[in-house]
Structure formats: C-alpha cells, structure tokens
Design a protein around this motif. Structure first.
Motif, PDB file in Angstrom:
ATOM      1  N   UNK A   1       0.840  -1.196   0.000  1.00 64.81           N
ATOM      2  CA  UNK A   1       0.000   0.000   0.000  1.00 64.81           C
ATOM      3  C   UNK A   1       0.876   1.248   0.000  1.00 64.81           C
ATOM      4  N   UNK A   2       0.313   2.355  -0.475  1.00 58.95           N
ATOM      5  CA  UNK A   2       1.046   3.624  -0.484  1.00 58.95           C
ATOM      6  C   UNK A   2       0.996   4.240   0.911  1.00 58.95           C
ATOM      7  N   UNK A   3       2.148   4.218   1.588  1.00 61.54           N
ATOM      8  CA  UNK A   3       2.245   4.723   2.958  1.00 61.54           C
ATOM      9  C   UNK A   3       3.178   5.919   3.025  1.00 61.54           C
ATOM     10  N   UNK A   4       2.910   6.786   3.988  1.00 68.46           N
ATOM     11  CA  UNK A   4       3.833   7.881   4.282  1.00 68.46           C
ATOM     12  C   UNK A   4       3.535   8.409   5.676  1.00 68.46           C
TER      13      UNK A   4
ATOM     14  N   UNK B   1       9.727   1.739   4.082  1.00 68.71           N
ATOM     15  CA  UNK B   1      10.721   2.680   3.576  1.00 68.71           C
ATOM     16  C   UNK B   1       9.979   3.694   2.709  1.00 68.71           C
ATOM     17  N   UNK B   2       9.957   4.947   3.177  1.00 63.59           N
ATOM     18  CA  UNK B   2       9.287   6.011   2.438  1.00 63.59           C
ATOM     19  C   UNK B   2      10.282   7.145   2.193  1.00 63.59           C
ATOM     20  N   UNK B   3      10.005   7.991   1.208  1.00 71.07           N
ATOM     21  CA  UNK B   3      10.904   9.121   0.958  1.00 71.07           C
ATOM     22  C   UNK B   3      11.085  10.029   2.174  1.00 71.07           C
ATOM     23  N   UNK B   4      10.006  10.317   2.897  1.00 73.66           N
ATOM     24  CA  UNK B   4      10.147  11.195   4.069  1.00 73.66           C
ATOM     25  C   UNK B   4      10.957  10.511   5.160  1.00 73.66           C
ATOM     26  N   UNK B   5      10.723   9.249   5.405  1.00 74.38           N
ATOM     27  CA  UNK B   5      11.495   8.537   6.430  1.00 74.38           C
ATOM     28  C   UNK B   5      12.978   8.571   6.092  1.00 74.38           C
ATOM     29  N   UNK B   6      13.319   8.282   4.854  1.00 72.76           N
ATOM     30  CA  UNK B   6      14.728   8.297   4.441  1.00 72.76           C
ATOM     31  C   UNK B   6      15.337   9.687   4.617  1.00 72.76           C
ATOM     32  N   UNK B   7      14.587  10.708   4.272  1.00 73.36           N
ATOM     33  CA  UNK B   7      15.079  12.089   4.419  1.00 73.36           C
ATOM     34  C   UNK B   7      15.287  12.434   5.886  1.00 73.36           C
TER      35      UNK B   7
ATOM     36  N   UNK C   1       2.294   8.940  -0.738  1.00 75.46           N
ATOM     37  CA  UNK C   1       2.748   7.653  -0.232  1.00 75.46           C
ATOM     38  C   UNK C   1       3.636   6.895  -1.195  1.00 75.46           C
ATOM     39  N   UNK C   2       4.387   5.967  -0.629  1.00 77.51           N
ATOM     40  CA  UNK C   2       5.302   5.098  -1.367  1.00 77.51           C
ATOM     41  C   UNK C   2       4.882   3.652  -1.101  1.00 77.51           C
ATOM     42  N   UNK C   3       4.878   2.831  -2.131  1.00 71.77           N
ATOM     43  CA  UNK C   3       4.434   1.445  -1.986  1.00 71.77           C
ATOM     44  C   UNK C   3       5.304   0.698  -0.979  1.00 71.77           C
ATOM     45  N   UNK C   4       4.664   0.175   0.055  1.00 70.21           N
ATOM     46  CA  UNK C   4       5.330  -0.602   1.107  1.00 70.21           C
ATOM     47  C   UNK C   4       4.442  -1.796   1.431  1.00 70.21           C
ATOM     48  N   UNK C   5       5.068  -2.931   1.610  1.00 67.86           N
ATOM     49  CA  UNK C   5       4.305  -4.078   2.071  1.00 67.86           C
ATOM     50  C   UNK C   5       3.920  -3.816   3.523  1.00 67.86           C
TER      51      UNK C   5
END
Length: 167
Positions: free
Chosen positions: A13-16, A151-157, A37-41
C-alpha cells in the motif's frame, strides 16, 4: 486488543508519515497516503474477536478513533469502505487471494492534502523541525520504531538529518 501475532506478507500500500497526530504532540504518523505515499508491504494480524463488529470496536479503542476512520473490506464484496479506492481494491484482491473474509484497518487521512506532491518532503521536514523538543523526540521515536520494511521518501530524508538521529 485481542489479536494474533503479526504476519509480514500483507498487501503493498502507499504509505507515508503524513498525518499530524495531536496525541503525539504533532509528530507525524504513518497513514495510507495515495498522493505522497510510497508502496510498502504492510504487516497484519488476525483478530481473536468472534464477530466483525467486535473487531471494529477493538480497533477503534486501540486507535482512539471511531468507525468513520476504520476501513473495511469483505471478501464477498458486500461491504467496502476506505478513503482511497485504489487501496481498497488492492486490499480486496489480497484478501480474496489469502481467503480472508474481512479486513479492517485504521483509515485516518493525511494532513498535507493541500500541499503539492513535489513540496511534501520539504513541508513535512519543516513541520518536524518546528516542533518543540518533546514533539521532535516523539516524531523521531515514531519514525525510528516503524518496521524496517516501511521505507518512504520522508522517512529516508528524516533519518539522514543529523538533528533527527536516535538518542
């Protein structure tokens, strides 16, 4: 909450981390976000409640919310409720493949609906930077404690920022 152990083969699902949580001192929390959101299991757990309505009440209590903010999908197609139709479709297909009769999830909205996708990361980072120390600590704890497979773009940032490191 009456549930079994977590299983880690849920749908993608697309999570953020795009919800401002009042109960977490305005820290950002994870939600289904069809725009940013970014696709994450996702992980899931089977409820030990005997009836669907009991499981909904249980989830509402755990999440401190009401039924309006609980998504649901019945494998027989009789009931489908969720903020994002694409996510509901993904969950429906996954549930059918897994032979799961009913899927429930917390379906709270994100808090950055008016922010264009290309501005979301900077806006969200600025929000977290502007929190008081207690709010920043709660934000960091929530993000760092999320499962590694989220793993989402905001989390990585955020996790790359020196001021956001684990304490």
């Amino acid at each position: 909450m009456l549930r079994e152990d977590w299983k880690f083969d849920g749908p993608s699902l697309k999570l953020e981390f795009s919800r401002i949580s009042k109960s977490r001192l305005n820290a950002l929390t994870l939600v289904i976000d069809p725009v940013c959101g970014h696709a994450c299991q996702v992980a899931y757990a089977m409820s030990k409640q005997g009836r669907t309505e009991e499981a909904i009440i249980d989830l509402c209590a755990r999440e401190g919310t009401n039924e309006k903010n609980i998504g649901c999908c019945f494998a027989d197609g009789s009931r489908r409720q969720g903020r994002d139709a694409d996510s509901v479709d993904v969950i429906f297909q996954w549930a059918k493949a897994k032979a799961i009769d009913v899927v429930l999830w917390t379906d709270l909205p994100g808090s950055f609906t008016g922010v264009p996708k290309h501005e979301f990361i900077n806006t969200a980072v600025s929000h977290v930077q502007g929190l008081p120390p207690e709010g920043k600590a709660m934000a960091a704890e929530y993000v760092w404690c999320a499962p590694d497979f989220v793993v989402t773009p905001l989390r990585s940032t955020l996790q790359a920022e020196p001021w956001f490191q684990k304490s």
